[in-house]
Design a protein around this motif. Structure first.
Motif, PDB file in Angstrom:
ATOM      1  N   ALA A   1       9.136  -1.924   0.798  1.00  0.00           N
ATOM      2  CA  ALA A   1       7.883  -2.644   0.566  1.00  0.00           C
ATOM      3  C   ALA A   1       7.994  -4.118   0.903  1.00  0.00           C
ATOM      4  CB  ALA A   1       7.463  -2.486  -0.889  1.00  0.00           C
ATOM      5  N   LEU A   2       9.141  -4.692   0.632  1.00  0.00           N
ATOM      6  CA  LEU A   2       9.255  -6.130   0.849  1.00  0.00           C
ATOM      7  C   LEU A   2       9.618  -6.469   2.281  1.00  0.00           C
ATOM      8  CD1 LEU A   2      11.107  -7.082  -2.416  1.00  0.00           C
ATOM      9  CD2 LEU A   2       8.741  -7.538  -1.814  1.00  0.00           C
TER      10      LEU A   2
ATOM     11  N   GLY B   1      -9.230  -0.363  -2.104  1.00  0.00           N
ATOM     12  CA  GLY B   1      -8.044  -0.667  -2.901  1.00  0.00           C
ATOM     13  C   GLY B   1      -7.390   0.575  -3.461  1.00  0.00           C
ATOM     14  N   GLN B   2      -7.811   1.734  -2.969  1.00  0.00           N
ATOM     15  CA  GLN B   2      -7.255   2.970  -3.501  1.00  0.00           C
ATOM     16  C   GLN B   2      -6.312   3.659  -2.524  1.00  0.00           C
ATOM     17  OE1 GLN B   2     -11.225   4.323  -4.869  1.00  0.00           O
ATOM     18  NE2 GLN B   2     -10.164   4.589  -6.799  1.00  0.00           N
TER      19      GLN B   2
ATOM     20  N   PRO C   1       4.697   3.196   0.477  1.00  0.00           N
ATOM     21  CA  PRO C   1       3.955   2.250  -0.358  1.00  0.00           C
ATOM     22  C   PRO C   1       2.689   1.758   0.323  1.00  0.00           C
ATOM     23  CG  PRO C   1       5.902   1.208   0.575  1.00  0.00           C
ATOM     24  CD  PRO C   1       5.985   2.658   0.943  1.00  0.00           C
ATOM     25  N   ARG C   2       1.774   1.267  -0.488  1.00  0.00           N
ATOM     26  CA  ARG C   2       0.491   0.779   0.026  1.00  0.00           C
ATOM     27  C   ARG C   2       0.702  -0.418   0.948  1.00  0.00           C
ATOM     28  NH1 ARG C   2      -3.113   0.557  -4.347  1.00  0.00           N
ATOM     29  NH2 ARG C   2      -3.911  -1.343  -3.403  1.00  0.00           N
TER      30      ARG C   2
ATOM     31  N   LEU D   1      -0.695  -3.994  -0.231  1.00  0.00           N
ATOM     32  CA  LEU D   1      -0.214  -4.660  -1.442  1.00  0.00           C
ATOM     33  C   LEU D   1       0.656  -5.898  -1.202  1.00  0.00           C
ATOM     34  CD1 LEU D   1       0.304  -1.928  -4.158  1.00  0.00           C
ATOM     35  CD2 LEU D   1      -1.505  -3.619  -3.897  1.00  0.00           C
ATOM     36  N   PRO D   2       1.569  -5.905  -0.236  1.00  0.00           N
ATOM     37  CA  PRO D   2       2.343  -7.147  -0.065  1.00  0.00           C
ATOM     38  C   PRO D   2       1.450  -8.368   0.157  1.00  0.00           C
ATOM     39  CG  PRO D   2       3.400  -5.354   1.125  1.00  0.00           C
ATOM     40  CD  PRO D   2       2.071  -4.823   0.636  1.00  0.00           C
TER      41      PRO D   2
ATOM     42  N   LYS E   1      -1.510  -8.804  -0.857  1.00  0.00           N
ATOM     43  CA  LYS E   1      -2.222  -9.110  -2.102  1.00  0.00           C
ATOM     44  C   LYS E   1      -1.271  -9.763  -3.112  1.00  0.00           C
ATOM     45  CE  LYS E   1      -5.834  -5.572  -1.594  1.00  0.00           C
ATOM     46  NZ  LYS E   1      -6.329  -4.237  -1.962  1.00  0.00           N
TER      47      LYS E   1
ATOM     48  N   GLN F   1      -1.663   7.140  -8.680  1.00  0.00           N
ATOM     49  CA  GLN F   1      -2.165   5.808  -9.059  1.00  0.00           C
ATOM     50  C   GLN F   1      -3.688   5.818  -9.177  1.00  0.00           C
ATOM     51  OE1 GLN F   1      -0.418   3.664  -5.821  1.00  0.00           O
ATOM     52  NE2 GLN F   1       1.627   4.145  -6.558  1.00  0.00           N
TER      53      GLN F   1
ATOM     54  N   LEU G   1      -0.596 -18.698  -6.449  1.00  0.00           N
ATOM     55  CA  LEU G   1       0.100 -17.445  -6.153  1.00  0.00           C
ATOM     56  C   LEU G   1       0.873 -17.539  -4.843  1.00  0.00           C
ATOM     57  CD1 LEU G   1       0.649 -14.432  -6.752  1.00  0.00           C
ATOM     58  CD2 LEU G   1      -1.502 -13.902  -5.607  1.00  0.00           C
TER      59      LEU G   1
ATOM     60  N   PRO H   1       7.855 -12.808   0.492  1.00  0.00           N
ATOM     61  CA  PRO H   1       8.483 -11.483   0.648  1.00  0.00           C
ATOM     62  C   PRO H   1      10.010 -11.583   0.654  1.00  0.00           C
ATOM     63  CG  PRO H   1       6.617 -11.683   2.126  1.00  0.00           C
ATOM     64  CD  PRO H   1       6.797 -13.037   1.491  1.00  0.00           C
TER      65      PRO H   1
ATOM     66  N   LEU I   1       5.101  -4.823  -6.852  1.00  0.00           N
ATOM     67  CA  LEU I   1       5.216  -3.935  -5.691  1.00  0.00           C
ATOM     68  C   LEU I   1       5.931  -2.643  -6.076  1.00  0.00           C
ATOM     69  CD1 LEU I   1       6.036  -6.501  -2.881  1.00  0.00           C
ATOM     70  CD2 LEU I   1       3.966  -5.121  -3.100  1.00  0.00           C
TER      71      LEU I   1
ATOM     72  N   GLN J   1       3.544  -0.664  -7.792  1.00  0.00           N
ATOM     73  CA  GLN J   1       2.309  -0.458  -7.016  1.00  0.00           C
ATOM     74  C   GLN J   1       1.088  -0.600  -7.923  1.00  0.00           C
ATOM     75  OE1 GLN J   1       2.257   1.022  -3.233  1.00  0.00           O
ATOM     76  NE2 GLN J   1       3.790  -0.556  -3.570  1.00  0.00           N
TER      77      GLN J   1
ATOM     78  N   SER K   1      -1.669  -2.756  -8.219  1.00  0.00           N
ATOM     79  CA  SER K   1      -3.056  -3.174  -7.998  1.00  0.00           C
ATOM     80  C   SER K   1      -3.852  -2.210  -7.147  1.00  0.00           C
ATOM     81  CB  SER K   1      -3.075  -4.556  -7.342  1.00  0.00           C
ATOM     82  OG  SER K   1      -2.496  -5.499  -8.203  1.00  0.00           O
ATOM     83  N   GLN K   2      -5.148  -2.276  -7.316  1.00  0.00           N
ATOM     84  CA  GLN K   2      -6.054  -1.600  -6.396  1.00  0.00           C
ATOM     85  C   GLN K   2      -6.771  -2.674  -5.583  1.00  0.00           C
ATOM     86  OE1 GLN K   2      -8.083   1.836  -8.092  1.00  0.00           O
ATOM     87  NE2 GLN K   2      -6.155   2.853  -7.811  1.00  0.00           N
ATOM     88  N   CYS K   3      -7.972  -3.089  -5.964  1.00  0.00           N
ATOM     89  CA  CYS K   3      -8.654  -4.087  -5.127  1.00  0.00           C
ATOM     90  C   CYS K   3      -7.908  -5.423  -5.127  1.00  0.00           C
ATOM     91  CB  CYS K   3     -10.108  -4.266  -5.549  1.00  0.00           C
ATOM     92  SG  CYS K   3     -10.418  -5.482  -6.850  1.00  0.00           S
ATOM     93  N   ALA K   4      -7.292  -5.747  -6.271  1.00  0.00           N
ATOM     94  CA  ALA K   4      -6.452  -6.947  -6.386  1.00  0.00           C
ATOM     95  C   ALA K   4      -7.229  -8.256  -6.372  1.00  0.00           C
ATOM     96  CB  ALA K   4      -5.351  -6.970  -5.329  1.00  0.00           C
TER      97      ALA K   4
ATOM     98  N   ILE L   1      -5.653 -10.127  -9.076  1.00  0.00           N
ATOM     99  CA  ILE L   1      -4.178 -10.113  -9.108  1.00  0.00           C
ATOM    100  C   ILE L   1      -3.602 -11.489  -9.411  1.00  0.00           C
ATOM    101  CG2 ILE L   1      -3.794 -10.567  -6.649  1.00  0.00           C
ATOM    102  CD1 ILE L   1      -1.632  -8.401  -6.721  1.00  0.00           C
TER     103      ILE L   1
END
Lengths: 755, 155
Positions: free
Chosen positions: A16-17, A68-69, A209-210, A213-214, A216, A654, B77, B83, B94, B97, B99-102, B105
């Protein structure tokens, strides 16, 4: 929007990172003031859906959105699977109407089942064409060719190989596909080849992974609210304190001391704009407006359900009928009736809506996190009197909306202002607008009736919901009639009368299920206008119908799981109920529990079930009820969930986990307050929602795997069961039936004391 | 009357000229400095979407007047981690995992990061207490609590 993948992303590991994320492509383009070029979008052409560039990067064009899903990750999985390329080499363009075919936007949880499957079939077709090209180029029969990571080789001589990039990189397939002639949710395209069988899956069924997300988590992903265009003005809308009032006179001198502040007053549409955002906020606070007299005479929160009961019916539809209910009920030895009330609820998105519009050269570009970017094109075109092909929506990530929230209104406002002022305009709604002025999820009264024969078998069942229309404004901003700006500018209204009910699963001999619509509280520019709120066919009906099933089970001294299994015949229906009960460790007995009346603190368990399209869900809630305070603590949820083929199991879990928490908020907290003049829920104090100090239950999710079945949706299917599952558990614990959501301590205490 | 302010944000010092010294910090960060975090959620200090660290303390920038900042150091933030060098909370976010819309956040991560910076091993109650000042409408509350516990355990 695209989450562009850097070259490094697909040569490095996928931790992910480590996945490097470049800025979204609109931002790259913003340097030149131009978004990525629009493309030809013929729905019957493969090129409209899939492209492969000179580096072998696959781009899929997705005409829905990712709220976001995780669709931004699972859709590329489907494409990578069929094209046999590493997932890292697939990027997705999302919701840009200049670059994606209209697939209808976020709607009814069809992101995977419809748009995703279309792209999967298109990827399979692209693979087939690439094999054909490779066969010709390598002089090897197609059946001898194999693919590994986007390179086609001769399985008899692996040295004979050619990459996708070499075969097609940067060029069009120029190949027609079968299109059903429809746009939106029902668009269907297919090629002349098969998609992979589950036994051959390498990417589908895994849990990368999503991708969003990183960006965000590290604060680098830009959202619609972050768009800043050269010359852009900031706007705030001016709304009346009494619903229905319109501006008669505006005292522009009241904001003369605020630098750059300017009033825009067109018919009943009133806004202030300024170069600096804070000055627009200040001007909105200070502007003196004389409003017309208005007397909405709303029934108010406490009087609403009586109002609905007594209100005239403007449309009545029996949507599902089997046998003859009237005849069946006459034969009944015993009749049971139950009534349940669901409140008005607001989308109340975390971020109030924000839209940016740039009207220039006879066209308009919109930047928005709307759920339905393609619909937004048509609504804005009508408002601005432009042909739809001159309007483009660039979808970007933003606040979650989950239904027809205020987003479509803000985008329309921005478009009107940009055309009027000849400059790009950013409209940011304030908190009160996101709760008091969004389209609402309707309150409803659900009446159910059952007739039992002498043996206790259900022979007749009726369920009727009476409510405001769920289409007072449409589920998208696709027409001027469906946005506040259109209402305020005098466009003709086009309300529709509809409620709808979920799929029927119970096999009672005589059934009648339907709905009755009452007139809206106010016709035009109403803060109480009603539309879709997340899971529109769910909570208001299922709270009534699944609580009532429990009521009938109790009245016939039947275990609630047994009762449901007795009347469910479809194996997938039955499995959801059975698997939830097994996982929970269900103790078979009728409700309430034998010692229900005695304890100050009582525990109980309840079940609720639904089929939603072709998703099958059962939810068991275990709760602890504190009789003296009326506090209900959910201790454990067990959710058995059958969505057919699962693309990304981790993301699916999730999605279910988060929606059960959201459903808990709607069950325990959410009720829009309003008085005779106006909505009085305007912020997080006056519209209570779930906070982290609520004692959340342990949530066990059991995924029922059916890889041979088509994938269905998951984004809203479980949440609608929360009110009934919890209410049934409270009955099991206490012997008291809760008949109105939300289950606030005061209301629960009153119900317990009354019993 | 126009007035200039010098702000130290994410390690960079910048001067801005504003029309109102009582303008909330949020608008300086977003509108004058072009930063995308924090976000506007309520303008009332109720939801936390606008949270920044002011000298390490989580603060709601939507109700913090510019005139109250002085020479305090502001972290958003985007300045919390990268990263390559994530804050432990970002890594946990992370891993879980969350968040959704975030959209929210910023508030959750900045609030939780400040808690762990001050108290690397908070109790469950301390975690819930700080997080229960934040709005999320996607229902990530449980996942967020799990992420903070995960980060605290790793510390």
């Amino acid at each position: 929007m695209t989450i562009a993948l850097s070259r490094r992303a697909f040569i490095s590991s996928t931790g992910a990172l480590v996945v490097a994320l470049a800025s979204p492509d609109w931002a790259d383009a913003a340097a030149s003031d131009q978004p990525a070029a629009a493309r030809s979008l013929k729905p019957d052409q493969l090129d409209s859906y899939i492209a492969i560039d000179r580096d072998g990067v696959v781009t899929a064009y997705y005409g829905k959105i990712d709220g976001g899903q995780g669709l931004g990750t699972s859709i590329p999985q489907m494409v990578a699977e069929e094209l046999d390329v590493p997932l890292e080499r697939v990027q997705l363009v999302i919701g840009d109407t200049g670059r994606t075919v209209d697939m209808g936007g976020a709607s009814a949880a069809t992101g995977v089942s419809r748009a995703g499957m279309n792209l999967r079939r298109m990827a399979a077709q692209a693979r087939k064409l690439l094999i054909e090209k490779a066969a010709e180029k390598l002089g090897v029969p197609a059946e001898r060719l194999a693919i590994s990571a986007g390179v086609i080789h001769d399985s008899a001589d692996p040295a004979k190989a050619v990459s996708y990039a070499a075969l097609i990189g940067g060029q069009a397939f120029d190949s027609a596909v079968k299109w059903n002639g429809k746009l939106g949710n029902t668009l269907a395209v297919s090629g002349d080849t098969k998609i992979k069988a589950p036994k051959d899956f390498k990417v589908i069924g895994t849990s990368p992974p999503r991708r969003d997300l990183p960006g965000k988590v590290f604060g680098t992903l830009e959202m619609a609210a972050d768009v800043r265009l050269p010359g852009m003005l900031h706007a705030r809308m001016i709304r009346p304190k009494i619903a229905g009032a319109v501006p008669i006179a505006v005292d522009e001198s009241s904001i003369a001391d605020i630098p750059g502040a300017q009033v825009v007053h067109i018919k009943d549409f009133l806004a202030v704009v300024a170069e600096k955002e804070w000055n627009a906020v200040r001007a909105a606070q200070k502007l003196k407006v004389t409003w017309s007299e208005s007397n909405p005479n709303f029934p108010g929160t406490e009087g609403l359900h009586d109002y609905i009961r007594k209100a005239p019916i403007i449309k009545r539809v029996i949507q599902m009928q089997s046998g003859d209910f009237d005849d069946g009920i006459k034969q009944a030895a015993r009749i049971i009736e139950g009534e349940y009330e669901f409140p008005t609820q607001s989308h109340s998105s975390t971020g109030p809506a924000c839209g940016v519009a740039d009207y220039r050269d006879g066209g308009c570009t919109i930047y928005s996190s709307t759920q339905k970017p393609h619909y937004a094109v048509h609504g804005v075109a009508e408002l601005l009197d432009l042909p739809p092909e001159k309007v483009r929506t660039i979808w970007m990530f933003g606040t979650g909306s989950y239904g027809r929230n205020d987003q479509g209104d803000a985008t329309a406002d921005a478009a009107v202002l940009s055309k009027h002022l000849g400059r790009p305009v950013r409209v940011q709604y304030m908190r009160y607008e996101g709760i008091a002025w969004d389209p609402k999820g309707t309150a409803s009264v659900n009446r159910s009736k059952v007739g039992l024969d002498a043996s206790g078998t259900v022979i007749a069942y009726e369920s009727i919901s009476k409510a405001f229309s769920r289409l007072n404004v449409q589920t998208s901003e696709g027409r001027a009639a469906d946005v506040l700006a259109g209402h305020l500018l005098g466009f003709p209204l086009k309300p529709e009368q509809s409620f709808e009910i979920p799929v029927a699963s119970y096999t009672f001999a005589h059934q009648r299920r339907g709905w009755e619509i009452v007139p809206p509280l106010m016709d035009r520019a109403s803060p109480m206008r009603t539309s879709h709120l997340r899971d529109p066919y769910g909570p208001p009906i299922l709270f009534g119908s699944e609580s009532f099933m429990d009521e009938v089970a109790a009245a016939t001294n039947t275990d609630p799981v047994d009762f449901r299994l007795r009347y469910l015949t479809d194996p997938r229906d039955r499995d959801a109920v059975r698997i939830a009960a097994e996982h929970y460790g269900w103790d078979k007995r009728p409700s309430p529990r034998p010692d229900a009346k005695s304890a100050d603190v009582a525990t109980g368990r309840g079940i609720a079930f639904r089929r939603h399209f072709t998703t099958y869900v059962a939810l068991i809630a275990e709760v602890r009820v504190h009789r003296k305070t009326g506090v209900i603590e959910p201790i454990r949820y067990v959710c058995a969930h059958d969505v057919g083929l699962i693309i990304n199991p981790a993301t699916l879990r999730q999605v279910i986990d988060r929606q059960l928490v959201y459903g808990t908020s709607r069950t325990f907290f959410e009720e829009l307050r309003f008085d005779k003049n106006m909505v009085t829920s305007v912020d997080w104090l006056t519209y209570p929602v779930l906070f982290a100090d609520f004692p959340l239950p342990q949530i066990d999710i059991v995924l029922i795997e059916r890889p041979e079945e088509a994938p269905s949706g998951a984004a809203e299917m479980a949440l609608g069961l929360v009110p009934a599952a919890v209410g049934n558990a409270v009955f099991d614990a206490t012997g008291v039936r809760l008949r109105r959501v939300p289950f606030t301590p005061e209301r629960v205490k009153a119900a317990l004391e009354k019993a | 009357m126009a007035q200039s302010f010098t702000l130290a944000v994410d390690g960079t010092t910048r001067t801005i000229v504003v029309d109102d010294p009582d303008m909330p910090l949020l608008y300086a960060l977003r509108d004058d400095l072009g930063l995308n975090n924090p976000r506007f959620g309520c303008g009332l200090g109720q939801c936390g979407a606008c949270t920044v660290h002011i000298d390490g303390r989580p603060s709601r920038s939507c109700i913090t007047p510019l005139s109250a900042i002085g020479d305090s150091k502001i972290t958003t933030l985007a300045g919390l981690g990268t990263p390559e060098h994530p804050h432990p909370i970002q890594k946990a976010w992370l891993d879980e995992q969350v968040s959704q819309c975030a959209y929210c956040i910023n508030g959750w991560i900045m609030t939780a990061a400040a808690l762990l910076d001050e108290k690397p091993h908070p109790t469950d109650k301390e975690i819930v207490d700080v997080l229960s000042t934040l709005i999320c409408r996607c229902g990530t509350h449980g996942a967020a609590i799990r992420a903070v516990k995960r980060a605290a355990q790793a510390a």
